[in-house]
Scaffold this motif. Sequence first.
Motif, PDB file in Angstrom:
ATOM      1  N   UNK A  37       6.913 -19.519   3.406  1.00 24.06           N
ATOM      2  CA  UNK A  37       8.129 -18.705   3.561  1.00 24.06           C
ATOM      3  C   UNK A  37       8.208 -17.672   2.443  1.00 24.06           C
ATOM      4  N   UNK A  38       7.843 -18.070   1.229  1.00 27.53           N
ATOM      5  CA  UNK A  38       7.817 -17.116   0.120  1.00 27.53           C
ATOM      6  C   UNK A  38       6.792 -16.021   0.331  1.00 27.53           C
ATOM      7  N   UNK A  39       5.638 -16.379   0.865  1.00 24.64           N
ATOM      8  CA  UNK A  39       4.603 -15.377   1.160  1.00 24.64           C
ATOM      9  C   UNK A  39       5.071 -14.385   2.215  1.00 24.64           C
ATOM     10  N   UNK A  40       5.737 -14.885   3.245  1.00 27.32           N
ATOM     11  CA  UNK A  40       6.281 -13.995   4.273  1.00 27.32           C
ATOM     12  C   UNK A  40       7.345 -13.083   3.673  1.00 27.32           C
ATOM     13  N   UNK A  41       8.197 -13.642   2.818  1.00 26.27           N
ATOM     14  CA  UNK A  41       9.245 -12.836   2.191  1.00 26.27           C
ATOM     15  C   UNK A  41       8.645 -11.739   1.312  1.00 26.27           C
ATOM     16  N   UNK A  42       7.599 -12.061   0.548  1.00 28.89           N
ATOM     17  CA  UNK A  42       6.952 -11.052  -0.291  1.00 28.89           C
ATOM     18  C   UNK A  42       6.302  -9.988   0.580  1.00 28.89           C
ATOM     19  N   UNK A  43       5.703 -10.384   1.698  1.00 29.63           N
ATOM     20  CA  UNK A  43       5.100  -9.421   2.611  1.00 29.63           C
ATOM     21  C   UNK A  43       6.152  -8.463   3.164  1.00 29.63           C
ATOM     22  N   UNK A  44       7.297  -9.000   3.552  1.00 20.07           N
ATOM     23  CA  UNK A  44       8.375  -8.152   4.075  1.00 20.07           C
ATOM     24  C   UNK A  44       8.885  -7.203   2.996  1.00 20.07           C
ATOM     25  N   UNK A  45       9.046  -7.696   1.779  1.00 21.43           N
ATOM     26  CA  UNK A  45       9.509  -6.839   0.682  1.00 21.43           C
ATOM     27  C   UNK A  45       8.526  -5.696   0.441  1.00 21.43           C
ATOM     28  N   UNK A  46       7.241  -5.990   0.427  1.00 18.95           N
ATOM     29  CA  UNK A  46       6.229  -4.949   0.199  1.00 18.95           C
ATOM     30  C   UNK A  46       6.220  -3.948   1.350  1.00 18.95           C
ATOM     31  N   UNK A  47       6.330  -4.450   2.582  1.00 18.63           N
ATOM     32  CA  UNK A  47       6.340  -3.538   3.730  1.00 18.63           C
ATOM     33  C   UNK A  47       7.549  -2.615   3.696  1.00 18.63           C
ATOM     34  N   UNK A  48       8.701  -3.124   3.317  1.00 12.45           N
ATOM     35  CA  UNK A  48       9.902  -2.299   3.281  1.00 12.45           C
ATOM     36  C   UNK A  48       9.969  -1.429   2.025  1.00 12.45           C
TER      37      UNK A  48
ATOM     38  N   UNK B  54       9.981   3.426   0.630  1.00  7.92           N
ATOM     39  CA  UNK B  54      10.862   3.817  -0.470  1.00  7.92           C
ATOM     40  C   UNK B  54      10.079   4.392  -1.648  1.00  7.92           C
ATOM     41  N   UNK B  55       8.859   3.948  -1.817  1.00  6.40           N
ATOM     42  CA  UNK B  55       8.024   4.467  -2.901  1.00  6.40           C
ATOM     43  C   UNK B  55       7.338   5.773  -2.526  1.00  6.40           C
ATOM     44  N   UNK B  56       6.937   5.894  -1.274  1.00  4.80           N
ATOM     45  CA  UNK B  56       6.203   7.099  -0.881  1.00  4.80           C
ATOM     46  C   UNK B  56       7.106   8.303  -0.685  1.00  4.80           C
ATOM     47  N   UNK B  57       8.360   8.079  -0.339  1.00  2.00           N
ATOM     48  CA  UNK B  57       9.259   9.214  -0.100  1.00  2.00           C
ATOM     49  C   UNK B  57       9.427  10.101  -1.337  1.00  2.00           C
ATOM     50  N   UNK B  58       9.787   9.547  -2.518  1.00  6.59           N
ATOM     51  CA  UNK B  58       9.884  10.428  -3.689  1.00  6.59           C
ATOM     52  C   UNK B  58       8.541  11.019  -4.111  1.00  6.59           C
ATOM     53  N   UNK B  59       7.465  10.284  -3.875  1.00  8.90           N
ATOM     54  CA  UNK B  59       6.135  10.814  -4.197  1.00  8.90           C
ATOM     55  C   UNK B  59       5.822  12.018  -3.319  1.00  8.90           C
ATOM     56  N   UNK B  60       6.122  11.894  -2.029  1.00  9.39           N
ATOM     57  CA  UNK B  60       5.885  12.998  -1.097  1.00  9.39           C
ATOM     58  C   UNK B  60       6.748  14.206  -1.452  1.00  9.39           C
ATOM     59  N   UNK B  61       7.999  13.972  -1.829  1.00 11.20           N
ATOM     60  CA  UNK B  61       8.884  15.069  -2.228  1.00 11.20           C
ATOM     61  C   UNK B  61       8.326  15.776  -3.462  1.00 11.20           C
ATOM     62  N   UNK B  62       7.838  15.025  -4.426  1.00 10.50           N
ATOM     63  CA  UNK B  62       7.289  15.620  -5.644  1.00 10.50           C
ATOM     64  C   UNK B  62       6.042  16.440  -5.342  1.00 10.50           C
ATOM     65  N   UNK B  63       5.146  15.904  -4.535  1.00 15.31           N
ATOM     66  CA  UNK B  63       3.931  16.649  -4.172  1.00 15.31           C
ATOM     67  C   UNK B  63       4.300  17.909  -3.395  1.00 15.31           C
ATOM     68  N   UNK B  64       5.259  17.793  -2.485  1.00 16.36           N
ATOM     69  CA  UNK B  64       5.707  18.940  -1.710  1.00 16.36           C
ATOM     70  C   UNK B  64       6.329  20.004  -2.622  1.00 16.36           C
ATOM     71  N   UNK B  65       7.082  19.566  -3.607  1.00 16.64           N
ATOM     72  CA  UNK B  65       7.671  20.504  -4.569  1.00 16.64           C
ATOM     73  C   UNK B  65       6.588  21.222  -5.375  1.00 16.64           C
ATOM     74  N   UNK B  66       5.551  20.496  -5.759  1.00 14.85           N
ATOM     75  CA  UNK B  66       4.454  21.141  -6.493  1.00 14.85           C
ATOM     76  C   UNK B  66       3.734  22.155  -5.619  1.00 14.85           C
ATOM     77  N   UNK B  67       3.575  21.839  -4.339  1.00 12.84           N
ATOM     78  CA  UNK B  67       2.937  22.792  -3.429  1.00 12.84           C
ATOM     79  C   UNK B  67       3.834  24.010  -3.227  1.00 12.84           C
ATOM     80  N   UNK B  68       5.144  23.781  -3.105  1.00 15.85           N
ATOM     81  CA  UNK B  68       6.075  24.899  -2.916  1.00 15.85           C
ATOM     82  C   UNK B  68       6.139  25.815  -4.125  1.00 15.85           C
ATOM     83  N   UNK B  69       5.857  25.284  -5.308  1.00 14.93           N
ATOM     84  CA  UNK B  69       5.879  26.135  -6.502  1.00 14.93           C
ATOM     85  C   UNK B  69       4.658  27.051  -6.565  1.00 14.93           C
TER      86      UNK B  69
END
Length: 174
Positions: A28-39, A43-58
Amino acid sequence: MTGYADFRQDTKPNILNNYETDDWLLQAGSVAITVVIMLNYPLSTHPCRITINHMINSNKFLATKIPHVVRYWVITLGMVYLALLVAIFIPGIDVAFGFLGATATAVVCFIMPGIMYFKGGPYAGQWGHRANIMALGVAALGAILGIIGVTAELYEVVWGSDKDGSRDDRDSSH
């Protein structure tokens, strides 16, 4: 910490591998950790994508030549495949945590506070002031500690950490 102090060499880098695999609570703990990582991944890639997009826009050339939809998909797929390659080629989670600790600790605890004090402290930007020299010294110390930490982690990954010179058996589960 106390578990490591009691069992030392029997402690595995991935904490989930220290327990029996047929325990339903562990599963159950392994499933919970898997769900946390999937969700957590979006959340981690969105700000990264915004930052890369901002660098390209500059960059005037790249901003006008690449359509926004194409740029969005190229950045997203690039991040996903880069994460996949890292997951495939890193031998264990302890290696990832070692590099994360070596870099993030140096940046968050030493480099950023020193630079922030230098840029925003009471003597902002004054190179000759003693407080700023000390702040830049803390930042430089953080850079040195980060380099030492990354070098030590690379050494352990490449040559292992056994005293007899043989490569240690790393846990390859992710």
